[in-house]
Design a protein around this motif. Structure first.
Motif, PDB file in Angstrom:
ATOM      1  N   ARG A 191      -3.264   4.318   1.515  1.00 36.41           N
ATOM      2  CA  ARG A 191      -4.388   3.661   0.854  1.00 36.41           C
ATOM      3  C   ARG A 191      -4.771   2.373   1.586  1.00 36.41           C
ATOM      4  NH1 ARG A 191      -1.376   5.492  -3.756  1.00 36.41           N
ATOM      5  NH2 ARG A 191      -2.625   6.900  -5.064  1.00 36.41           N
ATOM      6  N   THR A 192      -6.008   1.949   1.423  1.00 33.80           N
ATOM      7  CA  THR A 192      -6.479   0.709   2.048  1.00 33.80           C
ATOM      8  C   THR A 192      -6.249  -0.491   1.139  1.00 33.80           C
ATOM      9  OG1 THR A 192      -8.715   1.073   1.167  1.00 33.80           O
ATOM     10  CG2 THR A 192      -8.243   1.919   3.377  1.00 33.80           C
ATOM     11  N   ILE A 193      -5.872  -0.245  -0.121  1.00 34.77           N
ATOM     12  CA  ILE A 193      -5.673  -1.317  -1.088  1.00 34.77           C
ATOM     13  C   ILE A 193      -4.404  -1.077  -1.889  1.00 34.77           C
ATOM     14  CG2 ILE A 193      -8.144  -1.836  -1.358  1.00 34.77           C
ATOM     15  CD1 ILE A 193      -7.993  -0.187  -4.015  1.00 34.77           C
ATOM     16  N   ARG A 196       0.832  -1.202   0.000  1.00 30.83           N
ATOM     17  CA  ARG A 196       0.000   0.000   0.000  1.00 30.83           C
ATOM     18  C   ARG A 196       0.864   1.248   0.000  1.00 30.83           C
ATOM     19  NH1 ARG A 196      -3.751   0.168   4.853  1.00 30.83           N
ATOM     20  NH2 ARG A 196      -2.052  -0.936   5.900  1.00 30.83           N
ATOM     21  N   THR A 200      -3.352  -0.806  -5.665  1.00 30.71           N
ATOM     22  CA  THR A 200      -4.125  -0.488  -6.855  1.00 30.71           C
ATOM     23  C   THR A 200      -3.686  -1.310  -8.065  1.00 30.71           C
ATOM     24  OG1 THR A 200      -2.633   1.268  -7.616  1.00 30.71           O
ATOM     25  CG2 THR A 200      -4.336   1.880  -6.004  1.00 30.71           C
ATOM     26  N   ASP A 223      -3.470  -9.852   0.260  1.00 33.38           N
ATOM     27  CA  ASP A 223      -4.852  -9.630   0.718  1.00 33.38           C
ATOM     28  C   ASP A 223      -5.348  -8.245   0.326  1.00 33.38           C
ATOM     29  OD1 ASP A 223      -4.160 -11.971   2.033  1.00 33.38           O
ATOM     30  OD2 ASP A 223      -3.866 -10.971   3.949  1.00 33.38           O
ATOM     31  N   GLU A 224      -4.426  -7.292   0.164  1.00 38.49           N
ATOM     32  CA  GLU A 224      -4.791  -5.898  -0.064  1.00 38.49           C
ATOM     33  C   GLU A 224      -4.873  -5.525  -1.540  1.00 38.49           C
ATOM     34  OE1 GLU A 224      -2.813  -4.349   4.129  1.00 38.49           O
ATOM     35  OE2 GLU A 224      -1.581  -4.538   2.324  1.00 38.49           O
ATOM     36  N   LEU A 225      -4.679  -6.500  -2.423  1.00 37.48           N
ATOM     37  CA  LEU A 225      -4.896  -6.248  -3.847  1.00 37.48           C
ATOM     38  C   LEU A 225      -6.394  -6.149  -4.109  1.00 37.48           C
ATOM     39  CD1 LEU A 225      -2.505  -8.991  -5.294  1.00 37.48           C
ATOM     40  CD2 LEU A 225      -2.086  -6.530  -5.395  1.00 37.48           C
ATOM     41  N   ASN A 226      -6.818  -5.113  -4.826  1.00 34.51           N
ATOM     42  CA  ASN A 226      -8.231  -5.112  -5.221  1.00 34.51           C
ATOM     43  C   ASN A 226      -8.408  -6.118  -6.363  1.00 34.51           C
ATOM     44  OD1 ASN A 226      -7.465  -3.865  -7.641  1.00 34.51           O
ATOM     45  ND2 ASN A 226      -8.102  -1.825  -6.978  1.00 34.51           N
ATOM     46  N   SER A 234       0.428 -13.176   3.077  1.00 33.10           N
ATOM     47  CA  SER A 234      -1.020 -13.143   3.291  1.00 33.10           C
ATOM     48  C   SER A 234      -1.365 -13.387   4.750  1.00 33.10           C
ATOM     49  CB  SER A 234      -1.716 -14.197   2.424  1.00 33.10           C
ATOM     50  OG  SER A 234      -3.099 -14.262   2.728  1.00 33.10           O
TER      51      SER A 234
END
Length: 346
Positions: free
Chosen positions: A116-118, A107, A120, A149-152, A176
């Motif tokens: 960011r929460t994800i 992130r 991008t 886990d944070e991949l959109n 993960s």
């Protein structure tokens, strides 16, 4: 013995900077043996609870491969661990983020200066150019994803396309916390390497190294005992009055469905202010308590109760986000949380 308050928040060490690996020697040995066999899987999924050293191990492996690109070399064949000599230039380049053979997906900060929460899709697409370029000196290209886990959805698919057709001498190390949430098609192309929470004495050792606090310090010992095998959680509990807040929250949770109003007021007062660590500690304790109960017992027999707890957690999570985002008073959140939990556990 009561916990001694540590006045300042302790900065969590970055995995890319962390040279020492505490515990996980079996996992390290698996990576080393796979590499020197000359037939290492091109993608690995390192899974386990947050803060136990998964990313630290990933960077340790990345540094080793970048330092010793020939798995048949004597340095690799005779190695007993993935450690590098303390003066090896790869250590400096990886810590500085300047090694041409390493790409990290994590992130980043947005235009407003907020994390960011994800991860991008544009960031994930960097892998295409990275793995498409020629590796200097016929070395390896290594990508550490912290965390997958944070991949959109779009970012996960972009990463998948590269993992599906990996170039020669490419290595993906995917970290993960929740492997069940990782795209099934990504999971199927990875060799899985689950890591367990650290025993308390290893948490003490790692937290002592990171914080500079004596391992015999009673506060450090209490934080490690409450950290459930997570070094980052132990370090968080050492900051400010986080450990005291954790102990207050735990005591109230253990009394459910009964709740002491005076204890609620005291916890609400302790949470007052804008300390983000305090709020995060409170919510983290609630989340772990609910998660433990959601995984206990006979799922079919307890389905109504589990459904109530899951619904309550969603409400609590939304309320916590609103409290942090809009800087709302925290005492009403405390009363709301325990009111919901008391109702769900009766």
């Amino acid at each position: 013995m009561s916990a001694r308050k540590v006045e300042t928040e302790i900065e969590l060490p970055r995995p890319r900077d962390t040279v020492a690996l505490i515990g996980h020697h079996d996992a390290e040995a698996q990576l080393l043996e796979a590499y020197r066999s000359g037939r290492i899987a091109h993608a690995w999924l390192l899974s386990g609870p947050q803060g136990i050293g998964k990313a630290t191990l990933a960077y340790r492996m990345a540094r080793f491969v970048l330092a010793y690109p020939d798995p048949m070399s004597p340095a690799v064949q005779q190695a007993t661990s993935l450690a590098l000599p303390e003066n090896h230039p790869v250590l400096h380049h990886v810590a500085a983020g300047s090694h041409g053979g390493l790409l990290t997906l994590e992130r980043t900060v947005n235009d407003k200066g907020t994390l960011r929460t994800i991860i991008t899709v544009d960031e994930a697409r960097e892998t295409i150019g990275f793995f498409g370029s020629t590796s200097a000196g016929e070395g390896w290209r290594v990508c550490v994803v912290d965390t997958v886990d944070e991949l959109n959805a779009n970012a996960a698919n972009a990463l998948l396309k590269v993992i599906e057709e990996p170039p020669q001498r490419s290595l993906f190390l995917l970290v993960s916390h929740s492997p069940a949430r990782v795209l099934a098609t990504i999971q199927s192309r990875c060799r899985r390497l689950p890591l367990r929470p650290l025993p308390s004495h290893e948490v003490v050792q790692a937290a002592s190294i990171a914080s500079g606090i004596d391992p015999d310090d009673p506060t450090l010992q209490q934080a490690a005992a409450a950290a459930e095998g997570s070094v980052s959680r132990a370090l968080t509990l050492l900051g400010g009055d986080a450990l005291g807040l954790h102990q207050r929250t735990t005591a109230l949770l253990e009394s459910l469905p009964n709740v002491d109003p005076r204890a609620l007021h005291a916890l609400g007062d302790a949470l007052s202010g804008t300390d983000r660590v305090a709020l995060a500690t409170f919510i983290d304790g609630i989340e772990r308590w609910i998660a433990l109960r959601l995984h206990q017992g006979d799922v079919n027999a307890d389905l109504p109760r589990l459904a109530r707890l899951a619904e309550v957690w969603e409400k609590i999570n939304r309320a916590a986000r609103d409290t942090e985002t809009f800087n709302l008073e925290r005492k009403p959140l405390v009363f709301s949380v325990f009111g919901l939990l008391a109702e769900a556990t009766r």
